[in-house]
Motif scaffolding. Structure first.
Motif, PDB file in Angstrom:
ATOM      1  N   LEU A   1       0.904  -0.966  -0.365  1.00  0.00           N
ATOM      2  CA  LEU A   1       0.097  -0.037  -0.093  1.00  0.00           C
ATOM      3  C   LEU A   1       0.751   1.841  -0.191  1.00  0.00           C
ATOM      4  N   LEU A   2       0.419   2.531  -0.674  1.00  0.00           N
ATOM      5  CA  LEU A   2       1.775   3.262  -0.900  1.00  0.00           C
ATOM      6  C   LEU A   2       0.652   4.564  -0.660  1.00  0.00           C
ATOM      7  N   ILE A   3       1.528   5.303   0.933  1.00  0.00           N
ATOM      8  CA  ILE A   3       0.822   6.115   1.005  1.00  0.00           C
ATOM      9  C   ILE A   3      -0.795   6.583   1.395  1.00  0.00           C
ATOM     10  N   ILE A   4      -1.292   5.083   1.742  1.00  0.00           N
ATOM     11  CA  ILE A   4      -2.339   4.644   1.897  1.00  0.00           C
ATOM     12  C   ILE A   4      -3.358   4.122   3.685  1.00  0.00           C
ATOM     13  N   LEU A   5      -3.662   5.889   4.134  1.00  0.00           N
ATOM     14  CA  LEU A   5      -4.301   5.366   5.859  1.00  0.00           C
ATOM     15  C   LEU A   5      -5.395   4.874   5.805  1.00  0.00           C
ATOM     16  N   PRO A   6      -6.544   5.482   5.687  1.00  0.00           N
ATOM     17  CA  PRO A   6      -8.198   4.300   6.212  1.00  0.00           C
ATOM     18  C   PRO A   6      -8.097   3.424   5.151  1.00  0.00           C
TER      19      PRO A   6
ATOM     20  N   THR B   1      -5.711   1.821  10.363  1.00  0.00           N
ATOM     21  CA  THR B   1      -5.521   2.623  11.013  1.00  0.00           C
ATOM     22  C   THR B   1      -4.933   2.876  12.291  1.00  0.00           C
ATOM     23  N   THR B   2      -4.938   1.504  13.411  1.00  0.00           N
ATOM     24  CA  THR B   2      -4.125   1.446  15.018  1.00  0.00           C
ATOM     25  C   THR B   2      -3.065   1.603  14.145  1.00  0.00           C
ATOM     26  N   ILE B   3      -2.154   0.683  13.591  1.00  0.00           N
ATOM     27  CA  ILE B   3      -0.983   1.130  13.651  1.00  0.00           C
ATOM     28  C   ILE B   3      -0.651   2.773  13.234  1.00  0.00           C
ATOM     29  N   MET B   4      -1.671   3.318  12.362  1.00  0.00           N
ATOM     30  CA  MET B   4      -1.395   4.255  11.728  1.00  0.00           C
ATOM     31  C   MET B   4      -0.965   5.652  13.037  1.00  0.00           C
ATOM     32  N   ASP B   5      -1.690   4.885  13.916  1.00  0.00           N
ATOM     33  CA  ASP B   5      -2.234   6.015  14.938  1.00  0.00           C
ATOM     34  C   ASP B   5      -1.535   6.341  15.943  1.00  0.00           C
TER      35      ASP B   5
END
Length: 122
Positions: A9-14, A54-58
């Motif tokens: 995934l390239l710069i993909i968040l939620p 999203t949990t990892i990103m946060d």
């Protein structure tokens, strides 16, 4: 032997957590397989078997400066473990890779140069 199921995934968040993401660069022969991978992944997250991305990103955003370059989901069929590998670029151009257990969200390892410079102060 480590078998890898990789979803880059390239710069993909939620999008991963919402299931809204559909790969656009897959070749025609691989498109059905890629779509099935996304649907299976979304089902695993929705069922609570995998931590939402999203949990990892946060978690990363709260602790480190930088931008996410790539996320991979890897499954080791020999051990049954599933991991998120997140590659970030820091403010000084350093690239750092974070590995998380995808079922618990636990940080497993950090590799790269000048990691300390990416850490946010509490």
């Amino acid at each position: 032997m480590k078998m890898r199921n990789v979803i880059a995934l390239l710069i993909i968040l939620p999008c991963l957590a919402s299931g809204a993401l559909v790969p656009v660069s897959a070749a025609d022969d691989d498109a059905d397989t890629a779509n099935q991978d996304w649907h299976d992944l979304h089902k695993e997250v929705k069922a609570g078997h995998l931590v939402p991305m999203t949990t990892i990103m946060d978690w990363l955003e709260a602790r480190f400066e930088g931008q996410i370059l790539e996320v991979e989901l890897e499954q080791d069929h020999g051990h049954g473990s599933i991991e998120y590998e997140v590659e970030m670029i820091g403010p000084q151009g350093q690239v750092v890779e974070f590995e998380f257990d995808a079922t618990t969200g636990e940080l497993l390892s950090i590799e790269g140069v000048n990691i300390e410079a990416m850490k946010k102060t509490p």
